[in-house]
Design an enzyme around this catalytic site. Structure first.
Site, short mmCIF file in Angstrom:
data_model
loop_
_atom_site.label_atom_id
_atom_site.label_comp_id
_atom_site.label_asym_id
_atom_site.label_seq_id
_atom_site.Cartn_x
_atom_site.Cartn_y
_atom_site.Cartn_z
N LYS A 125 0.83 -1.21 0.00
CA LYS A 125 0.00 0.00 0.00
C LYS A 125 0.87 1.26 0.00
O LYS A 125 0.59 2.21 -0.74
CB LYS A 125 -0.94 -0.01 1.22
CG LYS A 125 -2.09 -0.98 1.06
CD LYS A 125 -2.88 -1.22 2.34
CE LYS A 125 -3.88 -2.36 2.13
NZ LYS A 125 -4.58 -2.77 3.35
N GLN A 152 -4.56 -1.52 9.56
CA GLN A 152 -4.45 -2.83 8.91
C GLN A 152 -5.02 -3.92 9.83
O GLN A 152 -4.62 -4.05 10.98
CB GLN A 152 -2.98 -3.13 8.59
CG GLN A 152 -2.75 -4.42 7.85
CD GLN A 152 -3.37 -4.42 6.45
OE1 GLN A 152 -3.24 -3.45 5.71
NE2 GLN A 152 -4.04 -5.51 6.10
N ASP A 212 -11.22 2.98 3.95
CA ASP A 212 -11.51 1.55 3.80
C ASP A 212 -13.02 1.32 3.68
O ASP A 212 -13.45 0.23 3.30
CB ASP A 212 -10.98 0.78 5.02
CG ASP A 212 -9.71 0.02 4.71
OD1 ASP A 212 -9.46 -0.26 3.53
OD2 ASP A 212 -8.98 -0.31 5.66
#
Ligand code: NAP
Length: 288
Positions: A52, A96, A119
């Site tokens: 990422k 994460q 997200d």
């Protein structure tokens, strides 16, 4: 329609579009920035975070990565999120997952400001998605929609069968595909579904997101169906240096003989997930 849906190439196209958006934002004095938080030592999570941050740099965005110890407390993580929520130079925040077991993932998710929740996991964004309001759509479902769009297929009135009802993939995708402009008739299957192939065999679009290597075989899909394989499973493979191979939830060899189009693993949905994260960060920066 190409037989193999090339997720790498389509992701590259999305990243080029995002690069252009970043240039426009830069001209307005905005430098899109994503804060990425990794807690603990999970090797797979470390790999995801590294890919990422690499992608962020490639599209010209700023990344602020926080690597926190395994024993980080709930309070310490929430304090960091408070700081990042209040920092106007940070446009998106990503924690994460999975988090170490002692941390409350739902509370952490809902601590992130919805307008920085790139997200799309915050309960407010999930609700907005259901109500067809502008929201951050989770990156994997968003990437799958883009893949379908790029095939050029007409989805209205088609039967889409999704295998897997997780909050991050299957369920949001089922809601999105049932909405306009996709207008599919959706079946959402899960581990309690009886006779899975009864549903998959009548589907024009089969999307496997269940984390079971090779579960969907060619005999379970109808001729000329479009098959999207979300699964990423590590299967022992002595011929590989790592000792494992990455396999999807679809048995590619048999399914490819029947499908009109199919995504490979790797190189299908995976690259799209990261590209759509970049898309969401640019959107967050543009809103700010
Ligand atoms: P998850 O949270 O573990 O959910 C799996 C879902 O599959 C559950 O709804 C489960 O049903 C269902 N399921 C399990 N076994 C099944 C079976 N035999 N038949 C029918 N349904 C079954 O997984 P996830 O996070 O959604 O991820 C799914 C897969 O996609 C994993 O392999 C993951 O690594 C991969 N993934 C890939 C990407 C990418 O970028 N390519 C992104 C995210 C996830 P129940 O609800 O009844 O338990």
């Amino acid at each position: 329609m190409e037989k193999i849906i090339d997720g790498k190439a389509i992701a590259e196209k999305v990243r080029s579009e995002v690069k252009e958006q970043v240039k426009s934002l830069n001209a307005l004095g905005i430098n899109p920035c994503l804060a990425v938080i990794l807690v603990g030592n999970d090797p797979a999570s470390a790999v995801y975070v590294a890919s990422k941050t690499k992608a962020l740099q490639e599209v010209g965005m700023t990344d602020r990565t926080f690597k926190l110890a395994e024993d980080t407390t709930q309070q310490a993580l929430e304090d960091l999120l408070d700081d990042l929520n209040g920092d106007d130079s940070v446009h998106g925040i990503l924690v994460q997952f999975p988090l170490p077991a002692h941390l409350d993932s739902q509370r952490i998710t809902d601590k992130i400001l919805p307008q920085k929740d790139v997200d799309g996991f915050h309960i407010q964004n999930a609700g907005a998605l259901v109500c067809e309001k502008d929201s951050f759509i989770p990156c994997t479902p968003l990437g799958i929609l883009r893949l379908l769009q790029e095939t050029g297929m007409e989805t209205a009135g088609k039967h889409a069968c999704i295998i897997g009802r997780s909050h991050f993939v299957g369920r949001p995708l089922s809601i999105l595909l049932s909405q306009k402009p996709w207008d599919c008739t959706v079946t959402l299957c899960h581990s309690a579904t009886k006779n899975l192939s009864f549903f998959t065999k009548t589907a024009d679009i089969v999307i496997a997101a269940c984390g079971r290597a090779g579960l969907v075989t060619g005999d379970m899909i109808k001729t000329d169906a479009v098959v999207i394989d979300v699964g990423i499973n590590r299967v022992p493979d002595a011929s590989k240096k790592s000792g494992y191979a990455l396999k999807g939830d679809v048995d590619f060899e048999s399914a490819a003989k029947v499908a009109s189009a199919i995504t490979p693993v790797p190189g299908g949905v995976g690259p799209m997930t990261i590209a759509m994260l970049m898309f969401n960060v640019a959107k967050a920066a543009g809103r700010g």
